[in-house]
Design a protein around this motif. Sequence first.
Motif, PDB file in Angstrom:
ATOM      1  N   TRP A 151       0.782  -1.076  -0.062  1.00 45.98           N
ATOM      2  CA  TRP A 151      -0.102   0.065  -0.070  1.00 45.98           C
ATOM      3  C   TRP A 151       0.853   1.280   0.053  1.00 45.98           C
ATOM      4  CZ3 TRP A 151      -4.326  -1.195   4.313  1.00 45.98           C
ATOM      5  CH2 TRP A 151      -4.791  -2.143   4.026  1.00 45.98           C
ATOM      6  N   THR A 152       1.357   1.785  -1.059  1.00 51.77           N
ATOM      7  CA  THR A 152       2.257   2.627  -1.284  1.00 51.77           C
ATOM      8  C   THR A 152       1.394   4.159  -1.820  1.00 51.77           C
ATOM      9  OG1 THR A 152       2.969   2.173  -3.537  1.00 51.77           O
ATOM     10  CG2 THR A 152       4.107   1.138  -1.611  1.00 51.77           C
ATOM     11  N   CYS A 153       1.694   5.303  -1.105  1.00 53.51           N
ATOM     12  CA  CYS A 153       1.158   6.323  -1.821  1.00 53.51           C
ATOM     13  C   CYS A 153       1.986   7.193  -2.513  1.00 53.51           C
ATOM     14  CB  CYS A 153       1.048   7.100  -0.331  1.00 53.51           C
ATOM     15  SG  CYS A 153      -0.239   6.630   0.912  1.00 53.51           S
ATOM     16  N   ALA A 154       1.081   7.701  -3.865  1.00 50.83           N
ATOM     17  CA  ALA A 154       1.974   8.506  -4.724  1.00 50.83           C
ATOM     18  C   ALA A 154       2.315   9.798  -4.212  1.00 50.83           C
ATOM     19  CB  ALA A 154       1.137   8.358  -5.977  1.00 50.83           C
ATOM     20  N   ASP A 155       1.190  10.271  -3.370  1.00 49.31           N
ATOM     21  CA  ASP A 155       1.344  11.636  -2.619  1.00 49.31           C
ATOM     22  C   ASP A 155       2.081  11.592  -1.128  1.00 49.31           C
ATOM     23  OD1 ASP A 155       0.426  13.036  -5.009  1.00 49.31           O
ATOM     24  OD2 ASP A 155      -1.436  12.178  -4.643  1.00 49.31           O
ATOM     25  N   GLU A 156       2.330  12.607  -0.696  1.00 45.44           N
ATOM     26  CA  GLU A 156       2.710  12.719   0.750  1.00 45.44           C
ATOM     27  C   GLU A 156       2.115  14.041   1.398  1.00 45.44           C
ATOM     28  OE1 GLU A 156       3.170  11.861   3.894  1.00 45.44           O
ATOM     29  OE2 GLU A 156       4.168  10.244   2.790  1.00 45.44           O
ATOM     30  N   GLY A 157       1.943  13.984   2.746  1.00 45.91           N
ATOM     31  CA  GLY A 157       1.575  15.193   3.368  1.00 45.91           C
ATOM     32  C   GLY A 157      -0.203  15.146   3.146  1.00 45.91           C
ATOM     33  N   PHE A 158      -0.655  16.301   3.315  1.00 44.90           N
ATOM     34  CA  PHE A 158      -1.972  16.569   3.123  1.00 44.90           C
ATOM     35  C   PHE A 158      -2.583  16.232   1.715  1.00 44.90           C
ATOM     36  CE2 PHE A 158      -6.144  18.622   3.125  1.00 44.90           C
ATOM     37  CZ  PHE A 158      -6.670  18.297   4.313  1.00 44.90           C
ATOM     38  N   ALA A 159      -1.870  16.080   0.783  1.00 41.21           N
ATOM     39  CA  ALA A 159      -2.117  15.815  -0.656  1.00 41.21           C
ATOM     40  C   ALA A 159      -2.508  14.413  -0.700  1.00 41.21           C
ATOM     41  CB  ALA A 159      -0.908  16.024  -1.608  1.00 41.21           C
ATOM     42  N   ALA A 160      -1.917  13.482   0.093  1.00 40.11           N
ATOM     43  CA  ALA A 160      -2.411  12.175   0.341  1.00 40.11           C
ATOM     44  C   ALA A 160      -3.685  11.823   0.772  1.00 40.11           C
ATOM     45  CB  ALA A 160      -1.397  11.286   0.887  1.00 40.11           C
ATOM     46  N   ILE A 161      -4.248  12.673   1.745  1.00 43.36           N
ATOM     47  CA  ILE A 161      -5.441  12.497   2.325  1.00 43.36           C
ATOM     48  C   ILE A 161      -6.622  13.339   1.989  1.00 43.36           C
ATOM     49  CG2 ILE A 161      -4.345  11.260   4.397  1.00 43.36           C
ATOM     50  CD1 ILE A 161      -4.773  13.695   5.910  1.00 43.36           C
ATOM     51  N   GLY A 162      -6.342  14.629   1.836  1.00 40.00           N
ATOM     52  CA  GLY A 162      -7.107  15.847   1.361  1.00 40.00           C
ATOM     53  C   GLY A 162      -8.275  15.277   0.385  1.00 40.00           C
ATOM     54  N   PRO A 163      -7.886  14.937  -0.842  1.00 39.69           N
ATOM     55  CA  PRO A 163      -8.879  14.614  -1.676  1.00 39.69           C
ATOM     56  C   PRO A 163     -10.011  13.703  -1.383  1.00 39.69           C
ATOM     57  CG  PRO A 163      -6.936  14.637  -2.721  1.00 39.69           C
ATOM     58  CD  PRO A 163      -6.354  14.908  -1.243  1.00 39.69           C
ATOM     59  N   GLY A 164      -9.476  12.567  -0.680  1.00 36.83           N
ATOM     60  CA  GLY A 164     -10.334  11.420  -0.372  1.00 36.83           C
ATOM     61  C   GLY A 164     -10.973  11.862   0.694  1.00 36.83           C
ATOM     62  N   PHE A 165     -10.652  12.285   1.743  1.00 38.34           N
ATOM     63  CA  PHE A 165     -11.612  12.955   2.709  1.00 38.34           C
ATOM     64  C   PHE A 165     -12.668  13.761   2.123  1.00 38.34           C
ATOM     65  CE2 PHE A 165     -12.948  15.855   6.332  1.00 38.34           C
ATOM     66  CZ  PHE A 165     -12.957  15.149   7.186  1.00 38.34           C
ATOM     67  N   ALA A 166     -12.111  15.104   1.379  1.00 31.52           N
ATOM     68  CA  ALA A 166     -13.392  15.843   0.840  1.00 31.52           C
ATOM     69  C   ALA A 166     -14.189  14.908  -0.028  1.00 31.52           C
ATOM     70  CB  ALA A 166     -12.715  16.575  -0.034  1.00 31.52           C
ATOM     71  N   LYS A 167     -13.940  13.754  -0.570  1.00 32.21           N
ATOM     72  CA  LYS A 167     -15.081  13.004  -1.322  1.00 32.21           C
ATOM     73  C   LYS A 167     -15.735  12.270  -0.251  1.00 32.21           C
ATOM     74  CE  LYS A 167     -15.229   9.714  -5.191  1.00 32.21           C
ATOM     75  NZ  LYS A 167     -14.476   9.046  -6.308  1.00 32.21           N
ATOM     76  N   THR A 168     -15.274  11.709   0.698  1.00 31.45           N
ATOM     77  CA  THR A 168     -16.294  11.157   1.605  1.00 31.45           C
ATOM     78  C   THR A 168     -17.224  12.049   2.431  1.00 31.45           C
ATOM     79  OG1 THR A 168     -14.343   9.500   2.220  1.00 31.45           O
ATOM     80  CG2 THR A 168     -16.016   9.899   3.799  1.00 31.45           C
ATOM     81  N   TYR A 169     -16.578  13.319   2.763  1.00 29.31           N
ATOM     82  CA  TYR A 169     -17.499  14.170   3.102  1.00 29.31           C
ATOM     83  C   TYR A 169     -18.605  14.548   2.122  1.00 29.31           C
ATOM     84  CZ  TYR A 169     -18.880  18.812   5.726  1.00 29.31           C
ATOM     85  OH  TYR A 169     -19.436  19.592   6.455  1.00 29.31           O
ATOM     86  N   ARG A 170     -18.512  14.746   0.975  1.00 33.71           N
ATOM     87  CA  ARG A 170     -19.469  15.220  -0.009  1.00 33.71           C
ATOM     88  C   ARG A 170     -20.472  14.016  -0.089  1.00 33.71           C
ATOM     89  NH1 ARG A 170     -14.997  16.890  -3.039  1.00 33.71           N
ATOM     90  NH2 ARG A 170     -14.887  15.190  -4.220  1.00 33.71           N
ATOM     91  N   ARG A 171     -19.945  12.723  -0.152  1.00 39.36           N
ATOM     92  CA  ARG A 171     -20.875  11.866  -0.486  1.00 39.36           C
ATOM     93  C   ARG A 171     -21.830  11.682   0.676  1.00 39.36           C
ATOM     94  NH1 ARG A 171     -17.911   6.537  -3.460  1.00 39.36           N
ATOM     95  NH2 ARG A 171     -17.756   7.587  -5.613  1.00 39.36           N
ATOM     96  N   GLY A 172     -21.300  11.966   1.960  1.00 44.12           N
ATOM     97  CA  GLY A 172     -22.082  11.931   3.240  1.00 44.12           C
ATOM     98  C   GLY A 172     -23.170  12.990   3.208  1.00 44.12           C
ATOM     99  N   ALA A 173     -22.761  14.219   2.702  1.00 45.70           N
ATOM    100  CA  ALA A 173     -23.706  15.214   2.442  1.00 45.70           C
ATOM    101  C   ALA A 173     -24.867  14.997   1.529  1.00 45.70           C
ATOM    102  CB  ALA A 173     -23.015  16.479   2.388  1.00 45.70           C
ATOM    103  N   ARG A 174     -24.580  14.268   0.678  1.00 43.21           N
ATOM    104  CA  ARG A 174     -25.413  13.873  -0.516  1.00 43.21           C
ATOM    105  C   ARG A 174     -26.244  12.712  -0.291  1.00 43.21           C
ATOM    106  NH1 ARG A 174     -20.862  13.912  -5.370  1.00 43.21           N
ATOM    107  NH2 ARG A 174     -20.400  16.222  -5.775  1.00 43.21           N
ATOM    108  N   ALA A 175     -25.748  11.926   0.608  1.00 41.23           N
ATOM    109  CA  ALA A 175     -26.372  10.750   0.957  1.00 41.23           C
ATOM    110  C   ALA A 175     -27.601  11.227   1.868  1.00 41.23           C
ATOM    111  CB  ALA A 175     -25.722   9.823   1.633  1.00 41.23           C
ATOM    112  N   MET A 176     -27.214  12.284   2.926  1.00 38.71           N
ATOM    113  CA  MET A 176     -28.187  12.824   3.867  1.00 38.71           C
ATOM    114  C   MET A 176     -29.117  13.396   3.093  1.00 38.71           C
ATOM    115  SD  MET A 176     -27.570  15.860   6.780  1.00 38.71           S
ATOM    116  CE  MET A 176     -27.318  17.169   5.301  1.00 38.71           C
ATOM    117  N   GLN A 177     -29.111  14.198   2.193  1.00 39.46           N
ATOM    118  CA  GLN A 177     -30.033  15.197   1.292  1.00 39.46           C
ATOM    119  C   GLN A 177     -31.151  14.175   0.591  1.00 39.46           C
ATOM    120  OE1 GLN A 177     -30.689  18.115   1.507  1.00 39.46           O
ATOM    121  NE2 GLN A 177     -28.754  18.644   2.751  1.00 39.46           N
ATOM    122  N   ALA A 178     -30.361  12.929   0.267  1.00 39.33           N
ATOM    123  CA  ALA A 178     -31.313  11.948  -0.453  1.00 39.33           C
ATOM    124  C   ALA A 178     -32.145  11.271   0.654  1.00 39.33           C
ATOM    125  CB  ALA A 178     -30.463  10.865  -0.970  1.00 39.33           C
TER     126      ALA A 178
END
Length: 306
Positions: A151-178
């Motif tokens: 399990w190697t990461c192509a990115d480091e620092g916040f770049a490795a987790i930021g996009p994934g966290f934001a996507k999880t947040y967005r999906r949660g918000a959309r699921a709540m609205q649904a």
Amino acid sequence: MKIRLRVDESVEEGIQRIAKTYIQRSIDDLSDPRLDRTEVVHDVRKRCKMIRGMLRMVRPAIGDAYDLENVWFRDASRKLSGLRDADATLEAFDLLRQHSAHSLPRKFMDRVNKVLAKRSEVASTGPLDWQPFFTEAIQEMQAALDRVPQWTCADEGFAAIGPGFAKTYRRGARAMQAARREPTDEHLHDWRKHAKYQWYQVLMLRDLSKSKLSIRAKQLKRLTDLLGDDHDLVVLHQLLTQHPDFEKLRGAKAFGKLMQSIDRRRAKLQKQARKLGKRLYATSSKKFTNRLEQAWEAWRSVEPVG
């Protein structure tokens, strides 16, 4: 065990350490015949879900490994679900009974409880031999443990987790609205799933802002509990209305009242979940992730003690 990234390790090192610890603990529990099988299944399944939540946070950074491991840990959890389901329906009925103590006949409720308790007992100590399932799970967990160094990461620092966290947040918000627009069992279950993923991710990152993220973690846990209790009542309703074990009970006058009690309890749980969810997703995913990145940079700029 504390599931969190450390300031003195890279993201790649952190996710590998956490995954190895969770998988090894699962292997140890599955290998110990002294432990209660119901609790073992519950803990192993929870660890699988936590790993999936973590993988979602680093999904863009770990590439193809995500698809393989996400499906693997999902299937590993499902294979052990049968034992836990019987116990969960009994717990759901006990909670329902606490909230409906004065509205339903005690003798009738005792009869329902007796059937549910028997089903739970058969699942945990009955003739079904769970050892082959455990043995297979141990072997598969060991194979998963051996894959973790890949399990190697192509990115480091916040770049490795930021996009994934934001996507999880967005999906949660959309699921709540649904779920707010159309509170079907499927929509509510989907909302709970994404809220859990965010809960696991916040637990990993809570050292970035201990007071704020610890509070958010508790609120997300509360949200998933509310939605989880609602889901358990869905399963209980289906069991009571469809399974042959409850055929005689369905003819009782109190059966209709029991169904109404389930509906009322579900309505209350969903109302509480909507209120809490509105607060948790009040900020856009972009703003929340930007704040998280600022906290990350401040956290990483501090020299570790010792």
